[in-house]
Design an enzyme around this catalytic site. Structure first.
Site, PDB file in Angstrom:
ATOM      1  CG  HIS A  61      17.009 -18.586  32.205  1.00  0.00           C
ATOM      2  ND1 HIS A  61      17.371 -17.692  33.189  1.00  0.00           N
ATOM      3  CD2 HIS A  61      15.644 -18.589  32.188  1.00  0.00           C
ATOM      4  CE1 HIS A  61      16.282 -17.191  33.741  1.00  0.00           C
ATOM      5  NE2 HIS A  61      15.228 -17.709  33.153  1.00  0.00           N
TER       6      HIS A  61
ATOM      7  CG  ASP B  23      20.460 -16.295  33.942  1.00  0.00           C
ATOM      8  OD1 ASP B  23      20.523 -16.752  32.793  1.00  0.00           O
ATOM      9  OD2 ASP B  23      19.408 -16.306  34.629  1.00  0.00           O
TER      10      ASP B  23
ATOM     11  N   GLY C  88       7.877 -16.596  32.791  1.00  0.00           N
ATOM     12  CA  GLY C  88       7.842 -15.693  31.645  1.00  0.00           C
ATOM     13  C   GLY C  88       8.345 -14.308  31.948  1.00  0.00           C
ATOM     14  CG  ASN C  89       7.146 -11.788  35.157  1.00  0.00           C
ATOM     15  OD1 ASN C  89       6.327 -12.107  34.312  1.00  0.00           O
ATOM     16  ND2 ASN C  89       6.876 -11.004  36.172  1.00  0.00           N
ATOM     17  CB  SER C  90      13.147 -15.107  32.964  1.00  0.00           C
ATOM     18  OG  SER C  90      13.015 -15.996  34.040  1.00  0.00           O
TER      19      SER C  90
ATOM     20  N   GLY D  95      40.796 -14.459  36.070  1.00  0.00           N
ATOM     21  CA  GLY D  95      41.342 -15.796  35.857  1.00  0.00           C
ATOM     22  C   GLY D  95      41.637 -16.586  37.108  1.00  0.00           C
ATOM     23  CB  VAL D  96      41.389 -16.514  40.569  1.00  0.00           C
ATOM     24  CG1 VAL D  96      42.742 -15.881  40.372  1.00  0.00           C
ATOM     25  CG2 VAL D  96      40.341 -15.476  40.945  1.00  0.00           C
TER      26      VAL D  96
END
Length: 393
Positions: free
Chosen positions: A124, A156, A235-237, A290-291
């Site tokens: 993000h 993420d 901002g720490n992301s 694929g489930v």
């Protein structure tokens, strides 16, 4: 973080979280498995000196020792932490002004994972279709020759590359499976998008947390997160959560919208395969089963009418099949309402969800799935594939 149209503000990358829904039908709509989805401290005594066995000089020594430890860790890890600015341009129509080109900026943090310029951060932080990236290292050096190597929507996570560098200091990657509640941790990040290498400390407050992060269309389900009371500021992301050995054990990703000092980080073990693929192949490669699935709890198991309380229940949702056609799961014979309880020797539960475990493997790896189907327990072999490019966005 993908932003709404703004022309003057510079939003910083952070995510707020909400209580994850507990009803299994709701979770079935969001939990996917394409490999990783289809994603101590010193306590001062307050009693009076006559009752306390700890003298003030001893307490001061403990505090001093802890401060020295944090300082040493920051000196060691700080050079591996970078600030990231992402610029996106997009066109939006208006009945008054017609189509106009807008520019949006977001700021976040990243951690160097190889000396030749590979950076790990949050997805993000890096909007899809970003037009310009800039990275500033701890010594103030700015790099603009930066490109996106891969965005992992299931965890993420995103990976960047600074071209033409050879001597950056890579962080030490730890083993997040050894993390325990109460462990001392330190978070380093670009607080508020302008205060580089801000340091906060705390402990691990919980393990295996599921949360809903983001707002509106950006809302997404995150699982298996580390919870910490080390302050994670906007901002720490994308910055590192490190242990007392100076090892990265998590990537800071979200903060609770309510309460105080409730932050969350992605366990670094969920990123190890991604780090390996980008640093060795130059691109992000993810294992694929694929489930669609939902992780069981006793309550969900009772509502679903299955005979086991832990594991990954294969479910359909949002008009999509439970097992993707032509996928490794389909070739292995997995079916709707199967419960995958174990992958090789790893038991699946809310702290070890299917997506996280699959994400630690590589495409073409062969895994043994323990599956409960009705009143039978089966051992099913599956050869993992690679996540289709259409899903790696």
């Amino acid at each position: 973080m993908e932003e709404t149209p703004k022309t003057t503000d510079q939003p910083v990358a952070t995510k707020s979280v909400h209580e994850a829904p507990k009803h299994w039908l709701l979770l079935a709509l969001v939990m996917l498995c394409f490999g990783a989805g289809f994603g101590g401290g010193w306590v001062g005594s307050s009693v009076n000196n006559s009752e306390s066995p700890v003298s003030s000089s001893t307490a001061q020594t403990v505090i001093s020792s802890e401060s020295e430890l944090i300082n040493e860790l920051v000196q060691e890890v700080g050079p591996s932490v970078v600030s990231i600015t992402a610029t996106s341009r997009f066109r939006q129509g208006s009945i008054y002004y017609g189509s106009r080109l807008y520019e949006s900026q977001s700021a976040g943090t990243g951690v160097i994972v190889s000396s030749d310029g590979y950076i790990m951060t949050n997805r993000h932080v890096i909007p899809e279709g970003v037009s310009k990236l800039a990275i500033v290292t701890s010594d103030g050096t700015e790099y603009t020759n930066v490109r996106v190597v891969g965005r992992d929507p299931f965890n993420d996570l995103a990976y960047l590359k600074i071209d033409g560098v050879t001597s950056l200091k890579a962080a030490k990657i730890g083993d997040s499976s050894q993390t325990q509640v109460g462990d001392r941790v330190i978070a380093i990040g670009n607080a508020l998008g302008q205060f580089e290498n801000t340091v906060t400390s705390g402990i691990i407050s919980g393990l295996g947390r599921p949360v809903l992060a983001g707002e509106g269309e950006d809302l997404e389900q995150l699982t298996n997160l580390l919870q910490t009371d080390a302050a994670i500021n906007p901002g720490n992301s994308g910055g590192p959560l490190i242990n007392v050995n100076g090892e990265v054990i998590g990537i800071n990703t979200a903060v609770a919208g309510e309460g105080e000092n409730i932050g969350f980080a992605i366990p670094v073990n969920d990123a190890v395969s991604g780090i390996k693929s980008v640093t060795t192949q130059g691109k992000l490669v993810k294992a694929y089963l694929g489930v669609r699935y939902i992780m069981l709890s006793p309550v969900i198991a009772r509502e679903a009418g299955v005979g086991v309380n832990e594991g990954a229940l294969v479910v359909a949702g949002a008009g999509e099949p439970a097992v993707a056609s032509g996928s490794p799961a389909a070739k292995a014979g997995l079916k709707l309402n199967d419960v995958i309880t174990k992958i090789n020797d790893t038991e699946l539960n809310e702290n070890q969800p299917l997506g996280s475990v699959i994400g630690r493997f590589n495409p073409d790896d062969t895994v043994m799935l323990t599956v409960v189907r009705g009143d039978r327990t089966l051992e099913i072999e599956a050869v993992l594939g690679e996540v289709p490019p259409s899903l790696m966005r």
